[in-house]
Design an enzyme around this catalytic site. Structure first.
Site, PDB file in Angstrom:
ATOM      1  N   GLY A  29       0.794  -1.225   0.000  1.00 12.14           N
ATOM      2  CA  GLY A  29       0.000   0.000   0.000  1.00 12.14           C
ATOM      3  C   GLY A  29       0.821   1.266   0.000  1.00 12.14           C
ATOM      4  CB  CYS A 237     -25.246  -9.720 -18.366  1.00 10.13           C
ATOM      5  SG  CYS A 237     -24.625  -9.645 -20.058  1.00 10.13           S
ATOM      6  CB  CYS A 240     -23.977 -13.922 -20.400  1.00 17.94           C
ATOM      7  SG  CYS A 240     -23.410 -13.016 -18.948  1.00 17.94           S
ATOM      8  CB  CYS A 262     -20.630  -8.840 -18.973  1.00 13.38           C
ATOM      9  SG  CYS A 262     -21.559 -10.036 -18.056  1.00 13.38           S
ATOM     10  CB  CYS A 268     -19.972 -11.422 -21.361  1.00 12.86           C
ATOM     11  SG  CYS A 268     -21.688 -11.171 -21.844  1.00 12.86           S
TER      12      CYS A 268
END
Lengths: 282, 187, 362
Positions: A29, A237, A240, A262, A268
């Site tokens: 970080g 979606c 899909c 997606c 997808c």
């Protein structure tokens, strides 16, 4: 000039980047300054990610590049081509086949494995930058672990809007120490950041590299009475039928009709190949 | 210049270093994990793994401290030729190489500053052997826990307490390499 | 029916072919050669070398051709090439006192050793379009004089003798290299000058102009502006001595600035310094003014909060390759973050609407 070194960068530059990556992994970080080089693509277009990929790729890797979750967006195509030419690596659009994935703004939907490395392109690595533009000040805040400003900002959001009004690049706290910018990924992706893969973040113009080893503790900043909410558009979606994927909104006619599909194109496609059918699938 | 000095470098520097770095990144990201690297060989008593680490990471921009048993003419000439790394005292070292006992006391090495905790030494510790036994390791990079035959416990516990300041360690033995960043909790 | 957009790769290839065609323009018109650019658009070539940080007129000319005259794009090409070049070592500092001056003027002394040399300047041209240039290429022959072989002393040295100007101390430290180390604040003067010499001409000009208009004003006289050729020498370890490896055209500007003294310094003149590859008066004068403004701390002046005093602001935003890259990146797809903002705004509006309705009902 006709010949460039393997993966374009000279070895001295790669060593400098590699040393920064190792320090980044040792201090998760924390933004390690590095002497970013001018790359043959513009600053702001993934030069940080490209330099990390160049210092990380081996000839045995299979490389995938996504922008907005998609392999076929022009900048993703351009970066993939660059490494096909300069590092002669195999490339793929399939998440599962890739060993190194360079991404802009998304984490793939399928969980990554310990055989994979995710390289993020980062525009502004400093999560405190929009609260305090001075590097000298923000560096001090990180040193003193003084993140009060960030909490005040989030709290002001709540008092004004009833919510934390940050939808992407949602700040995270790493191992209870550094506040980190996850790059402009949607907050929907934040919970995925505790993963089995190594995550490397490169900001070329801002000359910073940071990193997360696998399974590093990543907590999205929030408040007890306003817990972090990684929500997304409440639709499946249209192609899909995935309920659990981040969606792009597409305007389909002059009347403003729209559909949601997606953003992770590989996810997808794989679902559609497996027989899942959305309401607008052809 | 003797042949020995010229020998032992990487045969294809770009790709050899890429493979060696991948192993180093893996072990630094996953404390306790042991990988094999053998892209370079230096004069004895330098292990193959340590020689590879040095050629992968060191150059004219990194000051290097060699502990007494590695301060031989052969090793210094070999490193000068292959890396160009300037030799330094512990207090300015970016990298340090030695056996555990001769690297002590650790407080001689910089641990970084609160603003720049990355400006700390990475110690390359030559070991008799490496195995996933002994001290228990927990922390970033480790899903639950793992083990590594560390040469000490207290020193690493003290080092971790100073986080985000601290030293980072790479352990080498023959062709094996492992690492312990400052984040790892040792018990 | 919606079909996911495909064919990014073909689109890119076609775009590049089209770009090449546009670059060539009408094929009935003769193609421009890099040598023509180098010889006839020299100041453009100089700017590309200065901001590209690479002294190579032929390459700069080629970059201008490749970039279709887009200067920042040409500078970018040079920078990206420069970064791949191996570094053999450092040269000796160049001696601008030994410069073969083509132009040398002082605004502070009417006459001085070395003289005022006007040189090839636009300064007193009347800015009238010269339609003759469109027709023929006949050039009148310029008068020539005897070359001056003695050194041309710096004007500020004369002030220095009287102790009227702050002393410019020489340092033998190796300066930092901002192309090899990440920029860090506070930045030393050497690092600031390095950043300024490759900074965008327009940005530097704007910053300098702002100091003239009162944002950290320290009235500047052009003590001296000189343009000419200097020799570059480098030690060759194998030879054991230095040899001349190149000749460069440089523009140097030294400003003499009013200074009433501060808590730490006596009243005296102070200095600003500009040095740029090629012939670039505007850039070198701008650089000197900005350099002087950034020195407020060294001279014990007050921080009046002017942009040109703010080293972090100036150094972080003066590089046009960084700036243009980041600026233009917002044309890349941002569907994903935009979508998350859309959802958020919808949610906030929905809730605000609900509250309004509630308030109305109450």
């Amino acid at each position: 000039m006709t010949e460039y070194n393997f993966a374009y960068l000279d070895e001295q530059t790669k060593r400098m980047i590699r040393r920064a990556i190792l320090k980044g992994l040792a201090i998760p970080g924390y933004q390690v300054p590095f002497a970013s080089r001018e790359m043959p693509m513009p600053y702001g277009w993934g030069t940080g990610g490209v330099q990390i990929s160049a210092a990380t790729l081996t000839p045995e890797d299979t490389f995938k590049v996504i922008d907005q979750g998609a392999d076929d967006t022009t900048n993703a195509v351009s970066i993939r081509k660059f490494f096909e030419h300069t590092a002669n690596v195999a490339t793929t659009t399939k998440t599962a086949e890739a060993t190194v994935i360079q991404t802009r703004h998304r984490i793939p939907e399928d969980p990554l494995t310990d055989e994979q490395i995710l390289v993020y392109q980062v525009p502004i690595p400093e999560p405190l930058r929009f609260l305090e533009p001075r590097e000298t000040e923000t560096r001090k805040m990180h040193a003193l672990e003084d993140y009060g400003l960030m909490h005040v900002k989030l709290y002001e959001d709540i008092s004004r809007h009833g919510h934390i009004a940050t939808a992407y690049a949602y700040p995270v706290r790493i191992e209870e120490r550094y506040v980190m910018d996850p790059s402009p990924t949607p907050k929907f992706d934040n919970p995925k950041m505790e993963m089995a893969a190594i995550q490397l973040f490169g900001a070329g113009r801002e000359q910073r590299i940071y990193a997360l080893p696998p399974y590093t503790k990543v907590v999205s900043l929030d408040f007890e009475d306003h817990p972090f909410d990684p929500s997304k558009a409440p639709h499946p979606c249209a192609l899909c039928n995935a309920e659990d994927a981040y969606l792009d909104e597409v305007i389909t006619d002059d009347e403003g009709a729209r559909m949601f599909v997606c953003s992770d194109t590989d996810y997808c496609e794989a679902r559609r190949e497996a027989g899942h059918v959305g309401k607008d699938a052809i | 210049m003797s042949l020995q000095v010229l020998d032992g470098g990487m045969t294809s520097p770009a790709t050899d270093a890429a493979f060696a770095f991948r192993a180093l990144m893996n072990v630094m990201a996953r404390p306790g994990q042991i990988e094999q690297i053998s892209q370079a060989t230096g004069p004895a008593p330098l292990s193959t793994a340590a020689a590879t680490v040095l050629l992968t990471l060191c150059d004219a921009d990194t000051r290097l401290y060699l502990a007494p048993s590695f301060q031989t003419n052969e090793i210094q000439d070999w490193l000068a030729f292959h890396t160009g790394a300037p030799m330094s005292d512990p207090d300015e070292a970016v990298f340090a190489l030695g056996h555990w006992a001769e690297l002590l006391p650790l407080h001689r090495f910089p641990v970084g500053t609160p603003e720049y905790p990355d400006r700390s030494t990475t110690l390359i510790v030559e070991m008799d052997d490496l195995s996933q036994t002994g001290a228990i390791l927990r922390g970033p990079g480790i899903q639950t826990q793992t083990a590594l035959n560390l040469p000490d416990k207290q020193a690493f516990q003290d080092n971790a307490k100073a986080f985000p300041l601290g030293l980072d360690f790479i352990f080498t033995s023959d062709q094996s390499v492992a690492a312990l960043p400052r984040t790892t909790e040792v018990s | 029916m919606y079909v996911a957009v495909k064919g990014g790769e073909r689109a890119i290839e076609n775009a590049h072919t089209w770009l090449a065609e546009e670059r060539r323009g009408d094929t009935d018109v003769a193609e421009l050669q890099p040598a023509q650019i180098r010889e006839q658009l020299t100041l453009a070539v100089h700017r590309v070398m200065a901001e590209g940080s690479l002294y190579d007129p032929d390459l700069a000319a080629l970059a201008i051709k490749q970039a279709r005259g887009d200067m920042i794009e040409a500078i970018f090409l040079i920078r990206a090439y420069r970064t791949t070049l191996p570094r053999f070592g450092g040269t000796h500092p160049v001696d601008t006192g030994a410069m073969h001056c083509e132009r040398r003027i002082s605004a502070t002394f009417k006459d001085l050793p070395g003289g005022q040399v006007l040189g090839p300047t636009f300064d007193y041209t009347h800015r009238l379009i010269d339609f003759k240039l469109a027709a023929d290429g006949d050039v009148p022959t310029a008068q020539t004089g005897e070359p001056q072989n003695e050194k041309t002393p710096h004007v500020t040295e004369f002030l220095n003798r009287e102790g009227l100007i702050e002393e410019a101390l020489t340092e033998d430290n190796t300066p930092p290299d901002l192309t090899r180390e990440p920029l860090e604040f506070p930045a030393s003067r050497a690092l600031r000058l390095q950043a300024l010499t490759r900074a965008d001409e327009g940005f530097t000009l704007g910053m300098a102009y702002s100091t003239q208009r009162g944002y950290a004003r320290s009235h500047a006289f052009v003590g001296e502006l000189r343009i000419g050729v200097v020799q570059v020498e480098m030690d060759i370890p194998e030879l054991g001595f230095a040899i001349e490896i190149a000749e460069l055209t440089l523009t140097e500007c030294e400003t003499v600035n009013q200074f009433k003294g501060s808590k730490t310094e006596p009243p005296q003149f102070t200095r600003g310094y500009g040095l740029v590859f090629g012939q670039s008066e505007r850039k070198s004068i701008s650089m000197a003014l900005v350099d002087r403004a950034l020195r407020w701390e060294d001279l014990g002046e007050d921080d009046v909060g002017a942009p040109a005093q703010d080293v972090e602001f100036v150094l972080s935003h003066g590089d046009n390759i960084q700036a243009t890259g980041f600026l233009e990146h917002i044309k890349l797809p941002h569907y994903v973050d935009f979508q998350s903002e859309l959802e958020l705004v919808r949610k906030l509006r929905r809730e605000a609407g609900a509250t309004d309705g509630q308030e109305a009902a109450e």
